[in-house]
Design an enzyme around this catalytic site. Sequence first.
Site, PDB file in Angstrom:
ATOM      1  N   GLY A 274      74.745  -0.779 -20.536  1.00 44.81           N
ATOM      2  CA  GLY A 274      75.653   0.236 -20.061  1.00 44.81           C
ATOM      3  C   GLY A 274      76.484   1.113 -21.210  1.00 44.81           C
ATOM      4  N   ILE A 662      82.453 -17.841 -32.061  1.00 42.43           N
ATOM      5  CA  ILE A 662      81.346 -17.693 -31.576  1.00 42.43           C
ATOM      6  C   ILE A 662      80.728 -18.551 -30.196  1.00 42.43           C
ATOM      7  CG2 ILE A 662      78.826 -17.165 -31.804  1.00 42.43           C
ATOM      8  CD1 ILE A 662      80.771 -15.013 -32.898  1.00 42.43           C
ATOM      9  N   ASN A 664      78.234 -18.501 -27.930  1.00 43.29           N
ATOM     10  CA  ASN A 664      77.002 -18.739 -27.755  1.00 43.29           C
ATOM     11  C   ASN A 664      76.211 -18.054 -28.790  1.00 43.29           C
ATOM     12  OD1 ASN A 664      74.149 -18.786 -26.996  1.00 43.29           O
ATOM     13  ND2 ASN A 664      74.554 -18.937 -24.736  1.00 43.29           N
ATOM     14  N   PRO A 665      75.585 -18.662 -29.851  1.00 39.01           N
ATOM     15  CA  PRO A 665      74.861 -18.247 -31.042  1.00 39.01           C
ATOM     16  C   PRO A 665      73.877 -17.238 -30.751  1.00 39.01           C
ATOM     17  CG  PRO A 665      75.347 -20.336 -31.311  1.00 39.01           C
ATOM     18  CD  PRO A 665      75.690 -20.232 -30.149  1.00 39.01           C
ATOM     19  N   GLN A 671      73.580  -9.514 -29.387  1.00 37.63           N
ATOM     20  CA  GLN A 671      74.673  -8.498 -29.552  1.00 37.63           C
ATOM     21  C   GLN A 671      74.812  -8.010 -30.562  1.00 37.63           C
ATOM     22  OE1 GLN A 671      76.174  -6.928 -26.715  1.00 37.63           O
ATOM     23  NE2 GLN A 671      77.421  -8.232 -25.869  1.00 37.63           N
ATOM     24  N   GLY A 734      86.095  -9.992 -29.132  1.00 38.71           N
ATOM     25  CA  GLY A 734      84.959  -9.182 -28.629  1.00 38.71           C
ATOM     26  C   GLY A 734      84.079  -9.117 -29.788  1.00 38.71           C
ATOM     27  N   GLU A 737      80.772  -4.413 -29.154  1.00 39.62           N
ATOM     28  CA  GLU A 737      80.918  -3.064 -29.512  1.00 39.62           C
ATOM     29  C   GLU A 737      80.812  -3.138 -31.203  1.00 39.62           C
ATOM     30  OE1 GLU A 737      82.751  -0.258 -26.990  1.00 39.62           O
ATOM     31  OE2 GLU A 737      83.924  -1.883 -26.333  1.00 39.62           O
TER      32      GLU A 737
HETATM   33 MO1  MOS Z   1      82.050   0.214 -23.861  1.00 42.96          MO
HETATM   34  S1  MOS Z   1      81.749   2.018 -25.159  1.00 42.96           S
HETATM   35  O1  MOS Z   1      83.601  -0.017 -23.603  1.00 42.96           O
HETATM   36  O2  MOS Z   1      80.833  -0.024 -22.807  1.00 42.96           O
END
Ligand code: MOS
Length: 770
Positions: A274, A662, A664-665, A671, A734, A737
């Site tokens: 996404g 963390i 799930n390593p 990610q 989070g 990102e």
């Molecule tokens: Mo993200 S840029 O909020 O999918």
Amino acid sequence: MSKLQNAIVGGVRAAMNYVPGSWLPGGTPDPLSEKRVNLGKQQSRIDGPDKVRGAARFAAEVRMEGMLYAALVHSTIARGRIAELDVSAAENADGVVLVMTHRNAPKMAVPPGIGLTNLKAAGNNLLPIMQDADIRWNGQTVALVLAQTQEQANHAASLIVVRYEKAAARTDFAGEKINARTPESLILDKNWLKKGDVQAALHEAAAKMDAVYRTPWETHAPIEPHATTLRWEGDKLIVHDATQMLYGTAGSLAKVFGLKDGQVYVSSPYVGGGFGAKGLWDHQILAAAAAKLSGRPVRIALSRASMQRLVGGRSQTEQRVALAADRDGKITGLLHHGYSVKPMHSLTDEAFTLSSRSLYAAGSFDIVQHAVDLDVLANTAMRAPGEAPGTYALECAVDELAHELQIDPIELRRRNIAHCDPVTGAPHSQSDLMKAYDLGAARIGWSKRTSAPRSRREGEWLLGMGCATGSFPFVRMPGMSARIIIDSSGRATVASAAHEMGMGTATVQRQVAADRLGLPLDDVTVKIGDTSLPFGSMAGGSSQTASLGAAIHAASIKLAGELVRLAGNDTPLAGLRANELEFANAGVQKIGDPGRHESFVSILKRARRSDISVVGESPAPLELLKFSMHSRSAIFCALRVSDVTGEVRVDRMVGAFDCGRILNPKTAASQFRGGMIMGLGMALTEETVFDERKGRVMTTSIADYHVPSHLDVPDIDVLWTDIPDPRTPMGARGIGEIGVAGVAAAVANAVFNATGKRVRDLPLTPDKLL
Ligand code: MOS
């Protein structure tokens, strides 16, 4: 405290009995932040086998009886009017069922814009869609063809003849800067932030740097291009979409077609990436309109070229950063001014100054962002929006200052790191960036770096090492809901309209639910991916894990209360109040007292119930009112630059992350690594080439738009501090990102260390290094 955060919190603050300091009423850390039964342990993706076997069905693979295929015709001018439109050849072509243009398209409202104030909206482009002859950007859809096969639709689309009346278009970023706006926004509350006197600091500085950095327009290139397969059933719309905004897409389509909530069903169990791109764009709306006109199901699968015409990307930026320091390297002034593109019909801020507002305890600040309005496709979020280009400028500037001062760049950061929000004074919820630096420096072998540029060489190759900080704010969405069902065998099913776009949503939430409910992993099933399930906020802003975790927590509290009520008086649980309960051993017990325990199976059996079902909702994220909350990283890069060709080869990257706990390593490492690979593309190759004479994007395939290939990607180590954040669900912040942020600066800083050349203009292509 920004407007963004206020907006999320909304009016709920007063309504809640809020104890400042935690997401949980009562101010206590989430017990799961320490629990280590399933959380914190490596788990493979439960959707993995289906994807490997090809059994996972994506939106472009859904088949519908009598389905037609869509192809689009895009405008070739940036602004003006359609003067003539000849569709007769297309209408007469083999297999064609419908040609839709502004002449026959149904009435459609402009979709409500995506936003934190409207969690049921997903629109990115706030312009009318095929309602008139006006052209508003180069690439706008002027016709849609439906045919029996994709090839027939594509061919017929090529037969459509359009003549335009051109009007003057604003397509020149540099030229339009003079007309830029300086808007406050959801994200940038006090856009023009002034604290202290930066000019005086620069004047008096023992050392300073002052430079302009440029980052290009970047294009989304997920492995799965956008696709939608849909049909009308009477006045209900059934949509299979590739989306990271299930309820937003359903709510927006309802508004566009004048339907009620619930008349649009959206399913999206799997999404092939996404990154901010998979929201609502014109193609879903056009497909639904064409399905209505033709009375047939429609599949629209965007080509890469159509994606670049219709789906926005990361705006280009021009950023000036000036830093003043005293002789000890203490930053006394931080100036960050800049421009990005934000057309009036776009809602997305490229908030590239966020890190400059929070990362360093500078003595003074002068920070502002300007938005340039152009006649182009609406820009949108792209993984670490704002922070990716922003940390490039800021973290290159810090490296430049370190070089000026002859101080090691890690040491310079250590002397200036903020221990609370440097503007508001708000404490960090948890922050130990320098520990991440220590971990990363040890792993990459920072001690082998020489501070003088051009001082290490192997044949034609100049060797260099660099580092930079990455940052992304913590976001948790209110209203995200989860249903927990416990059946008579004692197994749990957790359901929510959450999204799986490659990050392992169900895998991690199964770990969350198992630990929350005291069940073995195998006794928990997680259902996500469509709007028949309880409300899910978008998978965006790296917020989904915490938001859904909080919803499961809320549901579990209700569940405990309901179970005790159901258990009645003839139970070891009799007389216990809700706040005395915990889940353990597939049942409920008094906290810390296994002697007062009854299992789910036993409670349900005695009550003659086949199951029990509760729904809980993520409370407003009040923790954001009190704390400065950011995921952070220390990124390291070791590379070589050819003295002959200017080619950059990255040998190694290390990312050390300070993102709370963390969960799930394995999925977390993926990610982080994926984000860093995206950062590598940003550093070295990615650039949307835009012809400013015509306002046209020229890089419309991934042969033209260069994302890293396997051979470009070096060994990447990822590490983390793994310190639970006491103010978040499960202790986690989070991670989706942050991986991309800071990478381009680390690469550019390493290139400087190798070559002595300071390139302030991404991507770092060989021509700039010769
Ligand atoms: Mo993200 S840029 O909020 O999918």
